[in-house]
Design an enzyme around this catalytic site. Sequence first.
Site, mmCIF file in Angstrom:
data_model
loop_
_atom_site.group_PDB
_atom_site.id
_atom_site.type_symbol
_atom_site.label_atom_id
_atom_site.label_comp_id
_atom_site.label_asym_id
_atom_site.label_seq_id
_atom_site.Cartn_x
_atom_site.Cartn_y
_atom_site.Cartn_z
ATOM 1 C CD GLU A 20 0.694 -1.781 8.124
ATOM 2 O OE1 GLU A 20 0.337 -1.021 9.056
ATOM 3 O OE2 GLU A 20 1.179 -1.354 7.055
ATOM 4 C CD GLU A 53 8.172 -0.400 7.126
ATOM 5 O OE1 GLU A 53 7.168 -1.114 6.913
ATOM 6 O OE2 GLU A 53 8.360 0.687 6.555
ATOM 7 C CG ASP A 88 -0.351 -0.037 2.510
ATOM 8 O OD1 ASP A 88 0.893 -0.113 2.592
ATOM 9 O OD2 ASP A 88 -1.097 0.006 3.518
ATOM 10 C CB SER A 89 4.582 1.730 -0.088
ATOM 11 O OG SER A 89 4.823 0.608 -0.907
HETATM 12 O O1 KIV Z 1 3.618 -1.133 1.509
HETATM 13 C C1 KIV Z 1 4.802 -1.479 1.510
HETATM 14 O O2 KIV Z 1 5.570 -1.245 0.553
HETATM 15 C C2 KIV Z 1 5.303 -2.210 2.664
HETATM 16 C C3 KIV Z 1 6.787 -2.394 2.752
HETATM 17 C C4 KIV Z 1 7.409 -1.137 3.191
HETATM 18 C C5 KIV Z 1 7.160 -3.560 3.568
HETATM 19 O O3 KIV Z 1 4.554 -2.601 3.486
#
Ligand code: KIV
Length: 277
Positions: A118, A185, A47-48
Amino acid sequence: MSKKKMTVLDFQKYKDEGRKFAYATAYDYTTASIVDESNVEVILVGDSLGMIMLGYTTTVGVTMDDMIHHIKPVVKGAPNTFIAGDMPFGSYQESTEQAIRNASRILMETNCDCVKLEGGVAMAPTIKRMVEVGIPVMGHLGMTPQSATSFGGFKVQGGTPEGAKKLIEDAKALEEAGVFSIVVECVPSVVAAALTKAVKVPILGIGAGPDVDCQVLVTQDLLDMYGDFKPKFVKHFAHIRKAMVDGLNAFHQETVDGTFPSPEYSFNKQVEIPPMD
Ligand code: KIV
């Protein structure tokens, strides 16, 4: 020769054999096909994408539809790479039913290989039920970006004895619930190392030092594409932003000075143009 796609079972096999592996993000077909061509074993459609692709300041505004829209082309572009699809904020915290419904939607509509979500002890009962009904779940602990606002921003987690203990308890709860791997993380290296020893499942570290089972990075970070923001744990393995700007400037220069397109880049068949009235 194309690489052999990992399965959920290979994650444990790699840890048991002490074989490290690499995990990078992709959010579109072209990038996915590039990662697929590389030796990187795992892709995360994280979701980044909210920050990297959509320009948001956090990941919180990303929706289920956004995730599905981006996971689908990645699955098309990377047939030889294991693909994890992130569950966005608000898509799994409400109830076990909601989590199962949305995880099923991600798996059914995109054909990716697992979901990631998460949370630690509090999410364990939901994850247990998801795993029982056949959903492969990857956990995510430490600096969990969806809760970054509650932590007061993107900050290192587990940096006190109590914090480290809580992190290990969370990891054990996720392992007990049946996750096949856990992203950890932004935690001190020594804590990530202890956590990696404390659980059997592979620990996939991002900003978690060298003593974990797998290294994770956002592709736009590791290729130096994202701009000036660079967290401490990001190493630039190439400088693609500069290469792209240089390429665009070369295109612009040849356009304004008239050297592009030369005959090599033009259709050169001679055609007699009839007189026009
Ligand atoms: O959304 C993402 O890219 C992540 C990574 C930073 C592990 O959760």
